[in-house]
Design a protein around this motif. Structure first.
Motif, PDB file in Angstrom:
ATOM      1  N   CYS A  82      37.731  15.444 -15.200  1.00 20.99           N
ATOM      2  CA  CYS A  82      38.765  14.747 -15.950  1.00 20.99           C
ATOM      3  C   CYS A  82      40.099  14.913 -15.224  1.00 20.99           C
ATOM      4  O   CYS A  82      40.249  15.805 -14.394  1.00 20.99           O
ATOM      5  CB  CYS A  82      38.866  15.275 -17.380  1.00 20.99           C
ATOM      6  SG  CYS A  82      39.404  16.986 -17.494  1.00 20.99           S
ATOM      7  N   ILE A  83      41.022  14.030 -15.525  1.00 24.18           N
ATOM      8  CA  ILE A  83      42.341  14.073 -14.899  1.00 24.18           C
ATOM      9  C   ILE A  83      43.406  14.262 -15.983  1.00 24.18           C
ATOM     10  O   ILE A  83      43.421  13.523 -16.967  1.00 24.18           O
ATOM     11  CB  ILE A  83      42.616  12.768 -14.117  1.00 24.18           C
ATOM     12  CG1 ILE A  83      41.598  12.629 -12.981  1.00 24.18           C
ATOM     13  CG2 ILE A  83      44.042  12.737 -13.579  1.00 24.18           C
ATOM     14  CD1 ILE A  83      41.700  11.331 -12.199  1.00 24.18           C
ATOM     15  N   VAL A  84      44.274  15.242 -15.790  1.00 23.30           N
ATOM     16  CA  VAL A  84      45.344  15.458 -16.768  1.00 23.30           C
ATOM     17  C   VAL A  84      46.683  15.137 -16.117  1.00 23.30           C
ATOM     18  O   VAL A  84      47.030  15.708 -15.079  1.00 23.30           O
ATOM     19  CB  VAL A  84      45.356  16.906 -17.293  1.00 23.30           C
ATOM     20  CG1 VAL A  84      46.318  17.012 -18.483  1.00 23.30           C
ATOM     21  CG2 VAL A  84      43.965  17.354 -17.700  1.00 23.30           C
ATOM     22  N   GLY A  85      47.427  14.233 -16.750  1.00 21.05           N
ATOM     23  CA  GLY A  85      48.716  13.802 -16.197  1.00 21.05           C
ATOM     24  C   GLY A  85      48.556  12.423 -15.597  1.00 21.05           C
ATOM     25  O   GLY A  85      48.158  12.283 -14.448  1.00 21.05           O
ATOM     26  N   LEU A  86      48.859  11.385 -16.380  1.00 15.70           N
ATOM     27  CA  LEU A  86      48.562  10.032 -15.915  1.00 15.70           C
ATOM     28  C   LEU A  86      49.813   9.276 -15.471  1.00 15.70           C
ATOM     29  O   LEU A  86      50.077   8.162 -15.891  1.00 15.70           O
ATOM     30  CB  LEU A  86      47.777   9.272 -16.992  1.00 15.70           C
ATOM     31  CG  LEU A  86      46.443   9.955 -17.350  1.00 15.70           C
ATOM     32  CD1 LEU A  86      45.755   9.240 -18.496  1.00 15.70           C
ATOM     33  CD2 LEU A  86      45.522  10.037 -16.138  1.00 15.70           C
ATOM     34  N   GLY A  87      50.595   9.922 -14.632  1.00 17.99           N
ATOM     35  CA  GLY A  87      51.673   9.235 -13.925  1.00 17.99           C
ATOM     36  C   GLY A  87      51.048   8.402 -12.808  1.00 17.99           C
ATOM     37  O   GLY A  87      49.853   8.108 -12.842  1.00 17.99           O
TER      38      GLY A  87
END
Lengths: 202, 202
Positions: A82-87
């Motif tokens: 999973c990826i946290v931080g969707l800038g």
């Protein structure tokens, strides 16, 4: 198997290179060495440490070597991340095709801004941070990719680990402290530029 | 100075770590080792290879060490860079604060889509690919960062080198071939995940 980190790193690169080959049946240790930036001797040594034989005059059989390296290092197993931080960086990684091709499935993205979540265009499920723990557990996500600003990176890592993630790839430019059983790796873009600069003539 | 790549890589990391410290006057080789993931012995050896002395009972003087490492490896010099390929990753890197803080100045961005160029919000000058050579020469840009799709990465690298760039950092998931005098480094996101996966227990 308890291998030195440098050996693991080189074998991962060899595996990735073999994965990228098309229509190649045999490959020499020299070609592998060139592709990953080491010597043929080191490649042969790394591979033989794993108990893999089968170096013929034609070289290694590409498919056989890929399978054997993959099984020795558990690289044939699909892993969920999973990826946290969707800038911008996080959203760029959400759809990074090569993850998928190489056996890593991005199954969720998280951000604390509802505004941002609403604007993201992707096929991957994106959710607010508060659902992180539930979604990670439900989906047996093993890897967490952090692309948040530095100031929240440690907090995010703690939450990921609490939710059951076993490995963390940190893109934020700060060092995160994790307990010993967590596999931690960081991507430092500046350091790569520095490594180039250090080798320039003037 | 002709140093092994591993030594250069470690010293770059030490330098980056020293750069990130605030309010620290002295640091032990053990602390440095922990920060960059090696042993104290290796840190002391790397530093002494460069002819730097000054390890006291309190450790290294942080500022003195930073200056000396920087001057031995030419890291105190400001370097100009450009980014080619202004998709999400490229635009994320355009404004990556840490580059600036660490002495790398992104002075230009390039893309072949006028549409994309018009929509980008950044203070950095962004231009069409056709102006690459002129802008690189005019600004004495030394480093090229490639964030294009794989299929054009080699062509872009050739153009960057033709324009006078001396080092290339490649984010596209393909191996680029460069002549020997060009310093080349690639960022492989998948390989970092693989390196983590290879160390997981099951």
């Amino acid at each position: 198997m308890n291998l030195p980190n440098n050996t693991i790193a080189r074998i991962c690169k060899v595996f990735g290179y073999l994965n990228s080959l098309e229509d190649t049946n045999f490959i020499s240790s020299k070609e592998l060495a060139l592709a990953i930036g080491t010597t043929g001797h080191t490649v042969r040594k790394d591979i033989s440490i794993l108990g893999i034989t089968g170096y013929t005059r034609k070289g290694y059989d590409v498919n056989a070597l890929k399978n054997e390296l993959g099984s020795k290092l558990n690289l044939n197993k699909k892993r969920k991340a999973c990826i946290v931080g969707l800038g911008r960086l996080g959203t760029a990684l959400l759809d990074y095709e090569k993850f998928q091709k190489d056996g890593f499935e991005i199954v969720a993205g998280f951000d604390n801004s509802i505004n941002k979540l609403e604007r993201i265009k992707t096929d991957i499920k994106v959710s607010a941070d508060i659902y992180m723990k539930d979604i990670i557990k439900e989906n047996s996500i093993e890897l967490g990719i952090i692309t948040t600003p530095s100031k929240v990176a440690q907090e995010v890592a703690d939450k990921l680990i609490d939710a059951g993630v076993k490995g963390i790839l940190n893109f934020s430019p700060i060092k995160i402290v994790v307990s010993e059983h967590i596999i931690y790796q960081e991507m430092d873009f500046t350091n790569s530029l520095r490594f180039i600069a250090a080798q320039l003539e003037d």
